[in-house]
Design a protein around this motif. Structure first.
Motif, PDB file in Angstrom:
ATOM      1  N   GLY A  48     -11.474   7.323   4.742  1.00  0.00           N
ATOM      2  CA  GLY A  48     -10.590   7.418   3.566  1.00  0.00           C
ATOM      3  C   GLY A  48     -11.115   8.459   2.591  1.00  0.00           C
ATOM      4  O   GLY A  48     -12.275   8.873   2.673  1.00  0.00           O
ATOM      5  N   LYS A  49     -10.258   8.878   1.689  1.00  0.00           N
ATOM      6  CA  LYS A  49     -10.668   9.909   0.709  1.00  0.00           C
ATOM      7  C   LYS A  49     -11.699   9.389  -0.283  1.00  0.00           C
ATOM      8  O   LYS A  49     -12.375  10.144  -0.915  1.00  0.00           O
ATOM      9  N   ARG A  52     -10.517   6.195  -5.212  1.00  0.00           N
ATOM     10  CA  ARG A  52     -10.738   5.194  -6.266  1.00  0.00           C
ATOM     11  C   ARG A  52     -12.222   5.017  -6.603  1.00  0.00           C
ATOM     12  O   ARG A  52     -12.593   5.054  -7.778  1.00  0.00           O
ATOM     13  N   HIS A  81      -9.040  -1.939  -1.662  1.00  0.00           N
ATOM     14  CA  HIS A  81      -8.113  -0.923  -1.126  1.00  0.00           C
ATOM     15  C   HIS A  81      -8.036  -1.047   0.404  1.00  0.00           C
ATOM     16  O   HIS A  81      -6.953  -1.042   0.991  1.00  0.00           O
ATOM     17  N   TYR A  83      -8.736  -3.638   2.355  1.00  0.00           N
ATOM     18  CA  TYR A  83      -8.009  -4.870   2.762  1.00  0.00           C
ATOM     19  C   TYR A  83      -6.515  -4.652   2.647  1.00  0.00           C
ATOM     20  O   TYR A  83      -5.731  -5.053   3.524  1.00  0.00           O
ATOM     21  N   SER A  84      -6.075  -4.006   1.546  1.00  0.00           N
ATOM     22  CA  SER A  84      -4.624  -3.856   1.330  1.00  0.00           C
ATOM     23  C   SER A  84      -4.004  -2.986   2.430  1.00  0.00           C
ATOM     24  O   SER A  84      -2.882  -3.240   2.869  1.00  0.00           O
ATOM     25  N   HIS A  87      -3.790  -5.118   5.736  1.00  0.00           N
ATOM     26  CA  HIS A  87      -2.675  -6.075   5.678  1.00  0.00           C
ATOM     27  C   HIS A  87      -1.330  -5.352   5.666  1.00  0.00           C
ATOM     28  O   HIS A  87      -0.380  -5.789   6.318  1.00  0.00           O
ATOM     29  N   ARG A 100      -4.741   7.029   9.126  1.00  0.00           N
ATOM     30  CA  ARG A 100      -5.776   8.085   9.102  1.00  0.00           C
ATOM     31  C   ARG A 100      -5.965   8.694  10.493  1.00  0.00           C
ATOM     32  O   ARG A 100      -7.089   8.952  10.930  1.00  0.00           O
ATOM     33  N   GLN A 157       3.642  -5.303  -4.261  1.00  0.00           N
ATOM     34  CA  GLN A 157       4.041  -5.351  -2.847  1.00  0.00           C
ATOM     35  C   GLN A 157       5.198  -6.338  -2.651  1.00  0.00           C
ATOM     36  O   GLN A 157       6.123  -6.079  -1.877  1.00  0.00           O
ATOM     37  N   LYS A 178       1.772  -1.686  -7.503  1.00  0.00           N
ATOM     38  CA  LYS A 178       1.290  -1.602  -6.117  1.00  0.00           C
ATOM     39  C   LYS A 178       0.187  -0.548  -5.942  1.00  0.00           C
ATOM     40  O   LYS A 178      -0.769  -0.754  -5.210  1.00  0.00           O
ATOM     41  N   THR A 179       0.337   0.567  -6.607  1.00  0.00           N
ATOM     42  CA  THR A 179      -0.602   1.684  -6.419  1.00  0.00           C
ATOM     43  C   THR A 179      -1.405   1.972  -7.681  1.00  0.00           C
ATOM     44  O   THR A 179      -2.614   2.185  -7.631  1.00  0.00           O
ATOM     45  N   GLN A 216       0.974   8.501  -7.373  1.00  0.00           N
ATOM     46  CA  GLN A 216       2.132   8.038  -6.620  1.00  0.00           C
ATOM     47  C   GLN A 216       3.193   9.127  -6.504  1.00  0.00           C
ATOM     48  O   GLN A 216       3.822   9.287  -5.456  1.00  0.00           O
ATOM     49  N   ASP A 219       2.048  11.372  -3.872  1.00  0.00           N
ATOM     50  CA  ASP A 219       2.218  10.713  -2.568  1.00  0.00           C
ATOM     51  C   ASP A 219       3.669  10.785  -2.101  1.00  0.00           C
ATOM     52  O   ASP A 219       3.942  11.063  -0.931  1.00  0.00           O
TER      53      ASP A 219
HETATM   54  C1  GRG Z   1      -0.750  -5.809   1.490  1.00  0.00           C
HETATM   55  C2  GRG Z   1      -1.444  -6.948  -0.652  1.00  0.00           C
HETATM   56  C3  GRG Z   1      -0.976  -5.783   0.035  1.00  0.00           C
HETATM   57  C4  GRG Z   1      -0.757  -4.688  -0.684  1.00  0.00           C
HETATM   58  C5  GRG Z   1      -0.411  -3.434  -0.072  1.00  0.00           C
HETATM   59  C6  GRG Z   1      -1.615  -0.428  -1.301  1.00  0.00           C
HETATM   60  C7  GRG Z   1      -0.540  -1.127  -0.590  1.00  0.00           C
HETATM   61  C8  GRG Z   1      -0.181  -2.438  -1.125  1.00  0.00           C
HETATM   62  C9  GRG Z   1       0.034  -0.645   0.511  1.00  0.00           C
HETATM   63  C10 GRG Z   1      -0.301   0.623   1.132  1.00  0.00           C
HETATM   64  C11 GRG Z   1       0.943   1.392   1.360  1.00  0.00           C
HETATM   65  C12 GRG Z   1       0.899   2.692   0.695  1.00  0.00           C
HETATM   66  C13 GRG Z   1       0.783   3.829   1.627  1.00  0.00           C
HETATM   67  C14 GRG Z   1       0.958   2.803  -0.631  1.00  0.00           C
HETATM   68  C15 GRG Z   1       1.000   4.120  -1.308  1.00  0.00           C
HETATM   69  C16 GRG Z   1      -0.233   4.478  -2.055  1.00  0.00           C
HETATM   70  C17 GRG Z   1      -1.448   4.346  -1.274  1.00  0.00           C
HETATM   71  C18 GRG Z   1      -2.209   3.122  -1.494  1.00  0.00           C
HETATM   72  C19 GRG Z   1      -1.827   5.327  -0.456  1.00  0.00           C
HETATM   73  C20 GRG Z   1      -3.062   5.303   0.333  1.00  0.00           C
HETATM   74  O1  GRG Z   1      -4.150   5.601  -0.495  1.00  0.00           O
HETATM   75  P1  GRG Z   1      -5.117   6.814  -0.179  1.00  0.00           P
HETATM   76  O2  GRG Z   1      -4.318   8.065  -0.021  1.00  0.00           O
HETATM   77  O3  GRG Z   1      -5.693   6.363   1.236  1.00  0.00           O
HETATM   78  O4  GRG Z   1      -6.191   6.847  -1.208  1.00  0.00           O
HETATM   79  P2  GRG Z   1      -7.065   6.754   1.944  1.00  0.00           P
HETATM   80  O5  GRG Z   1      -6.731   6.750   3.416  1.00  0.00           O
HETATM   81  O6  GRG Z   1      -7.527   8.113   1.483  1.00  0.00           O
HETATM   82  O7  GRG Z   1      -8.030   5.677   1.588  1.00  0.00           O
END
Ligand code: GRG
Length: 279
Positions: A48-49, A52, A81, A83-84, A87, A100, A157, A178-179, A216, A219
């Protein structure tokens, strides 16, 4: 994947601590659990990047403190992050096969193990943070729980998968919870843990809320594919050009919040630019 030279010193420090976490601080209590530890490690160490946790370390720098002091918050936020994402990829939510560029956790280890790995990482996060040596640890734990739980990321979510009629207001709220909330608490939680004064804390709170929004927007622009319109996206409600303009505006506002922190906050300013350059 992380961009080359993306805060290399900070990401290395985080990587080393995440690796040591499941090997030294919390090793498997018996051999039969080895495979489950592998399942947790698979997602935690899969490139991951570290956006956070790097933010938590840069917050310590902005406050003129050693980055190590913010590590408990940095690690806790990355555990949540991870875990989310595990799931979210499960068949009952997004049903994704890849993350990834690799198979998702449940594709390798099965749904039950993936579900439990997410539970385990979430639980560990609070154990890691609770061990921080700071008089403000209780407040930091409460802030993290608020940001990750039903009033924060989980609530976002639930709104996301709900059958609601969407307008710009609801889309903004879904993304904020969510984000944005986890990005916000990576900064705010570190500021709390380090005992930042009210003025710095308020600046960092405003900055991190705006950065979460900007993350966001970036994204949405990065993922945009006109042949596959997304239900919950700014682009769906505002269009591509308006989303780009909003991203620039929100990024400028985020940088402006850091004025009273001076040059120490340059890392946090660079984060805003890193996010802008993603699109
Ligand atoms: C399942 C409780 C539960 C929550 C899920 C965060 C989330 C809520 C879902 C992920 C879906 C998603 C792609 C959301 C958009 C924003 C996001 C969290 C992108 C991913 O974060 P990055 O780009 O990921 O920091 P890396 O891979 O770099 O860690």
């Amino acid at each position: 994947m992380a961009a080359p030279n993306f805060f290399a010193a900070e990401t290395d420090l985080i990587q080393r601590h995440l690796e040591a976490l499941l090997r030294e601080a919390f090793p498997p209590p018996r051999a039969e659990l080895g495979k489950f530890w592998e399942c947790m490690r698979y997602s935690l160490l899969s490139g991951g990047k570290r956006f956070r946790p790097v933010l938590s370390l840069l917050t310590a720098k902005a406050l003129g403190r050693a980055v190590e002091k913010a590590l408990p918050m940095a690690i806790a936020v990355e555990l949540i992050h991870t875990y989310s994402l595990i799931h979210d990829d499960l068949p009952m939510l997004d049903n994704d096969d890849e993350r990834r560029g690799q198979p998702t956790n449940h594709k390798i280890f099965g749904e039950a193990q993936a579900l439990l790995a997410g539970d385990a990482l979430l639980t560990l996060a609070f154990g890691v943070l609770a061990r921080a040596s700071s008089p403000h640890v209780g407040e930091a734990v409460a802030a993290l729980s608020q940001a990750a739980g039903p009033q924060g990321m989980v609530g976002g979510q639930v709104l996301d998968i709900g059958d609601f009629s969407l307008n710009e207001d609801l889309v903004t709220e879904i993304h904020r919870r969510k984000t944005g909330d986890l990005i916000r608490v990576a900064v705010e939680g570190a500021a709390i843990l380090l005992g930042a004064g009210p003025k710095d804390r308020e600046s960092l709170l405003q900055y991190s809320n705006l950065l979460g929004f900007a993350f966001q927007l970036a994204d949405d622009l990065q993922d945009h594919d006109p042949t596959k319109p997304e239900r919950v996206s700014y682009i769906a409600t505002a269009g591509v050009e308006a989303t780009r303009a909003r991203l620039r505006e929100v990024s400028d506002q985020a940088v402006r919040q850091l004025a009273n922190l001076g040059g120490a906050a340059d890392g946090l300013r660079r984060m805003v630019h890193f996010n802008l350059e993603r699109v």
